[in-house]
Enzyme design. Structure first.
Site, PDB file in Angstrom:
ATOM      1  N   THR A 196      85.437  31.075 -64.032  1.00  0.00           N
ATOM      2  CA  THR A 196      85.339  32.449 -64.544  1.00  0.00           C
ATOM      3  C   THR A 196      85.071  33.448 -63.428  1.00  0.00           C
ATOM      4  OG1 THR A 196      82.961  32.313 -65.060  1.00  0.00           O
ATOM      5  CG2 THR A 196      84.511  31.636 -66.780  1.00  0.00           C
ATOM      6  N   LEU A 240      85.382  37.807 -66.184  1.00  0.00           N
ATOM      7  CA  LEU A 240      85.735  37.726 -67.602  1.00  0.00           C
ATOM      8  C   LEU A 240      85.385  36.331 -68.123  1.00  0.00           C
ATOM      9  CD1 LEU A 240      89.146  39.627 -67.549  1.00  0.00           C
ATOM     10  CD2 LEU A 240      87.004  40.418 -68.582  1.00  0.00           C
ATOM     11  N   HIS A 241      84.083  36.051 -68.159  1.00  0.00           N
ATOM     12  CA  HIS A 241      83.619  34.714 -68.525  1.00  0.00           C
ATOM     13  C   HIS A 241      84.162  34.281 -69.890  1.00  0.00           C
ATOM     14  CE1 HIS A 241      80.814  34.975 -65.182  1.00  0.00           C
ATOM     15  NE2 HIS A 241      80.267  36.065 -65.710  1.00  0.00           N
ATOM     16  N   ASP A 242      83.776  34.999 -70.920  1.00  0.00           N
ATOM     17  CA  ASP A 242      84.098  34.585 -72.292  1.00  0.00           C
ATOM     18  C   ASP A 242      85.581  34.732 -72.649  1.00  0.00           C
ATOM     19  OD1 ASP A 242      81.430  33.986 -72.478  1.00  0.00           O
ATOM     20  OD2 ASP A 242      80.887  35.870 -73.449  1.00  0.00           O
TER      21      ASP A 242
END
Length: 310
Positions: A196, A240-242
């Site tokens: 991520t 933009l982890h999620d």
């Protein structure tokens, strides 16, 4: 045929972007959004989830279910410094919320949906894994009926983002993560900081969003988020982890994966919440997690922007 998913969120800034990506992709039949305490309280996460659905006019189509208000055995650990007191960086603060969550609990929704559609439901988890751990404890045969668990969390070969070794979702409820990782799911995919951190949203990407309302929301919600990322990492942008976890469910070719034995540290003064990955099979245990090790960041960001513009 759209794949059935439940998206479990502790809706802060990047969870919100993940929700928008999931809905606007039209790749899923979203059976529900389940909320959990994490970045913010359960009440705030639920409110934010309803706000995002209203923003994209999906509030009448997708139900919301409240889950755990605290970790399994610990006090909540909020990330207001990153996401703001409201969890959305101050964006949508004045929105009037009309959508209400359902009466059924998040763990019960997971169990019911999976029992009704065995082998068909993918669970995408972008917050602490408390709700899923509670579902496992309540229905021990539940994991075998799930198609796949994809969770954003952990870091296997780099620094953490809460402690030197722990990623936030794992640190917030490591006991829950341990339950999930050792449950007998057909496939468990870890989308951690290793990938991520390579998926960075920058101002130039926001400028490519053609929907004025969405562009304004993304710009507004990520302004302070990007500033915090710059202060910590010296990089202008934000991970933009999620959304990447959601994107892996859309197209698993975006990432490179390897199967490893993974465990979570739950009882260490220095390393609590660490994701321990046995790269060399030192423990001689069967691999239990599909670990994302690399990402085609350009392809992911192209998917992200095109979907927001759809």
């Amino acid at each position: 045929m759209s794949q059935k998913i439940i998206l479990d969120v502790d809706t802060g800034i990047d969870d919100a972007l993940g929700i928008i990506l999931a809905v606007k992709s039209c790749e899923f039949h979203i059976a529900g959004l389940t909320t959990v305490n994490g970045n913010v309280s359960l009440e705030t996460a639920t409110l934010n989830t309803c706000k995002i659905l209203q923003l994209i006019n999906a509030d009448h189509d997708i139900p919301v279910y409240k889950g755990a208000s605290a970790p399994l055995n610990r006090a909540p650990y909020f990330e207001h410094r990153i996401h703001g007191e409201d969890g959305l960086g101050g964006a949508l603060r004045s929105m009037k919320v009309t959508k209400q969550p359902e009466s059924l609990s998040a763990p019960d929704k997971m169990i019911n949906e999976v029992n009704a559609h065995p082998g068909e439901v993918t669970l995408i988890m972008t917050g602490p894994l408390t709700n899923l751990a509670l579902a496992i404890e309540k229905a021990p045969d539940f994991p075998q009926k799930v198609k796949e668990v994809i969770f954003m969390g952990g870091v296997v070969s780099g620094p953490g983002n809460v402690t030197p070794v722990a990623e936030y979702n794992m640190f917030a409820d490591p006991e829950a993560a341990k339950v999930v990782i050792h449950a007998d799911f057909p496939r468990t995919t870890l989308v951690g900081l290793d990938v991520t951190r390579k998926a960075l949203l920058k101002k130039k990407h926001i400028d490519q969003i053609t929907n004025p309302e969405l562009a304004h929301y993304v710009r507004d919600s990520t302004r302070d988020y990007m500033q915090r990322y710059y202060e910590r990492n010296g990089i202008e942008g934000s991970a933009l982890h999620d959304p990447l976890a959601v994107a892996v469910a859309i197209d698993n070719q975006l990432v490179t994966t390897e199967n490893y034995y993974v465990d979570i540290e739950t009882n260490s003064e220095l390393c609590d919440g660490q994701t321990v990955c046995d790269f060399q099979n030192r423990l001689e245990k069967k691999p239990n997690v599909r670990v994302c090790t690399d990402v085609d960041s350009e392809a992911f960001l192209r998917l992200f922007i095109e979907t927001f513009n759809a």
